[in-house]
Design a protein around this motif. Sequence first.
Motif, short mmCIF file in Angstrom:
data_model
loop_
_atom_site.label_atom_id
_atom_site.label_comp_id
_atom_site.label_asym_id
_atom_site.label_seq_id
_atom_site.Cartn_x
_atom_site.Cartn_y
_atom_site.Cartn_z
N VAL A 36 0.84 -1.20 0.00
CA VAL A 36 0.00 0.00 0.00
C VAL A 36 0.87 1.25 0.00
O VAL A 36 0.63 2.20 -0.76
CB VAL A 36 -0.95 0.00 1.21
N ARG A 37 1.90 1.26 0.82
CA ARG A 37 2.81 2.41 0.86
C ARG A 37 3.50 2.60 -0.48
O ARG A 37 3.68 3.73 -0.94
CB ARG A 37 3.86 2.21 1.96
N LYS A 38 3.92 1.48 -1.08
CA LYS A 38 4.58 1.57 -2.39
C LYS A 38 3.65 2.15 -3.45
O LYS A 38 4.03 3.02 -4.23
CB LYS A 38 5.07 0.19 -2.82
N GLU A 39 2.37 1.68 -3.45
CA GLU A 39 1.41 2.17 -4.44
C GLU A 39 1.17 3.67 -4.28
O GLU A 39 1.13 4.41 -5.26
CB GLU A 39 0.09 1.42 -4.29
N LEU A 40 1.04 4.13 -3.05
CA LEU A 40 0.80 5.55 -2.82
C LEU A 40 2.03 6.38 -3.18
O LEU A 40 1.91 7.47 -3.76
CB LEU A 40 0.42 5.79 -1.35
N ARG A 41 3.21 5.87 -2.85
CA ARG A 41 4.44 6.61 -3.15
C ARG A 41 4.66 6.72 -4.65
O ARG A 41 5.00 7.79 -5.17
CB ARG A 41 5.63 5.92 -2.48
N ARG A 121 -0.59 -13.97 -4.13
CA ARG A 121 -0.89 -13.04 -5.22
C ARG A 121 -2.08 -12.14 -4.88
O ARG A 121 -2.23 -11.06 -5.44
CB ARG A 121 -1.19 -13.81 -6.52
N GLN A 122 -2.95 -12.60 -3.99
CA GLN A 122 -4.11 -11.80 -3.61
C GLN A 122 -3.71 -10.50 -2.92
O GLN A 122 -4.52 -9.57 -2.81
CB GLN A 122 -5.05 -12.59 -2.69
N LEU A 123 -2.48 -10.43 -2.45
CA LEU A 123 -2.01 -9.20 -1.80
C LEU A 123 -2.13 -8.00 -2.74
O LEU A 123 -2.42 -6.88 -2.29
CB LEU A 123 -0.55 -9.35 -1.35
N PHE A 124 -1.92 -8.21 -4.03
CA PHE A 124 -1.91 -7.09 -4.96
C PHE A 124 -3.32 -6.51 -5.18
O PHE A 124 -3.51 -5.30 -5.06
CB PHE A 124 -1.27 -7.51 -6.28
N PRO A 125 -4.33 -7.32 -5.50
CA PRO A 125 -5.69 -6.76 -5.59
C PRO A 125 -6.19 -6.18 -4.26
O PRO A 125 -6.86 -5.14 -4.25
CB PRO A 125 -6.54 -7.95 -6.04
N VAL A 126 -5.87 -6.85 -3.14
CA VAL A 126 -6.34 -6.34 -1.84
C VAL A 126 -5.67 -5.01 -1.51
O VAL A 126 -6.30 -4.12 -0.93
CB VAL A 126 -6.07 -7.38 -0.74
N SER A 127 -4.41 -4.84 -1.90
CA SER A 127 -3.76 -3.54 -1.67
C SER A 127 -4.45 -2.44 -2.45
O SER A 127 -4.50 -1.28 -2.00
CB SER A 127 -2.28 -3.62 -2.07
N SER A 128 -5.04 -2.78 -3.61
CA SER A 128 -5.80 -1.80 -4.39
C SER A 128 -7.03 -1.34 -3.62
O SER A 128 -7.43 -0.17 -3.71
CB SER A 128 -6.22 -2.39 -5.73
N VAL A 129 -7.63 -2.25 -2.85
CA VAL A 129 -8.78 -1.88 -2.02
C VAL A 129 -8.37 -0.86 -0.97
O VAL A 129 -9.03 0.16 -0.76
CB VAL A 129 -9.39 -3.12 -1.35
N LEU A 130 -7.25 -1.11 -0.30
CA LEU A 130 -6.81 -0.22 0.77
C LEU A 130 -6.38 1.14 0.23
O LEU A 130 -6.64 2.18 0.85
CB LEU A 130 -5.66 -0.87 1.54
N VAL A 131 -5.73 1.16 -0.94
CA VAL A 131 -5.36 2.44 -1.56
C VAL A 131 -6.62 3.23 -1.91
O VAL A 131 -6.69 4.44 -1.70
CB VAL A 131 -4.49 2.20 -2.81
N ALA A 132 -7.63 2.54 -2.45
CA ALA A 132 -8.89 3.20 -2.78
C ALA A 132 -9.56 3.77 -1.53
O ALA A 132 -10.16 4.86 -1.57
CB ALA A 132 -9.82 2.23 -3.50
#
Length: 295
Positions: A36-41, A121-132
């Motif tokens: 999540v931190r990586k996606e936001l950064r 692999r589910q970590l990647f779609p779930v991280s999209s939920v948290l970023v949203a």
Amino acid sequence: MTEAALRPLPEGMERPGIARGLSSILAHRYLLTLLVRKELRVRYQASVLGLAWSYVKPGAQFAVFYFVMGGFLNLSRALPPFAIFLFSGIVIINLFTEILTNATRSIVQNGPLVRKIFLPRQLFPVSSVLVALVHFLPQLVILVIGALATGWRPDLVAVGAALLGILVTIALALGLGLIFAAVNVAFRDIENTVDLIAMVAVWFSPVLYSVSLVRDHFGPDSWLTHLYMANPLTIAVELFHRAFWYPAADVTLREEALVPDLMARGGIALAACLVLLVVGDRVFTRMSRKFAQEL
């Protein structure tokens, strides 16, 4: 399979390289936080406004729709307070579209990680939920402030409707996102399909108009009307209308402008979306075994 592979592991240990679905996310909370931190950064790198885009984008969207629908089509008089009606729909639709589009692209965009190391692999779609959700919360705060300014006072039903609407939206978007993310690894056309879904979602749910217009156009007993009412996204938007617009709306407009038996329909929609989420998780888990080879 060798005898060593079949041998039971010591207690507290698990065999590496085995996909276990969404249930494995809890055991990898730290990795999820890093993603999540990586996606936001990455998203706001070299950006002047940064997280302020969470306010700018929905604000511009609201201004355009309010000017066109509220001014030209005179809906500001038909659905007062129209600003709350409109913005409550925009907020929940934006949550759906952001989760869906980012989850669909999540595996392809993180291809180097998927190829090099094993992690759920589910970590990647779930991280999209948290970023949203990080982007959703500032919009929700603005919505609450605007609703309070128009005389809104929260009650238990309103709070329950808002929470139910969020759960329906997340379950629906993540369930679809898991399926589309898995298929997108092999067929990149899925990204364009999801972009189309995101574009038309605002028009095929009661964000800019009330459901009474749909009933009047197709007829209350038409199968098209029933199909429209059965759309979980329609129910999610209506739940947000019930939470924030309904308490401040004119009494004569309340029941006519909302889906009948809304809370019961919301429970059914949540159950259906949870089933979709389970199906999406299984499809994703099965297809994830070939992600590293196909990327």
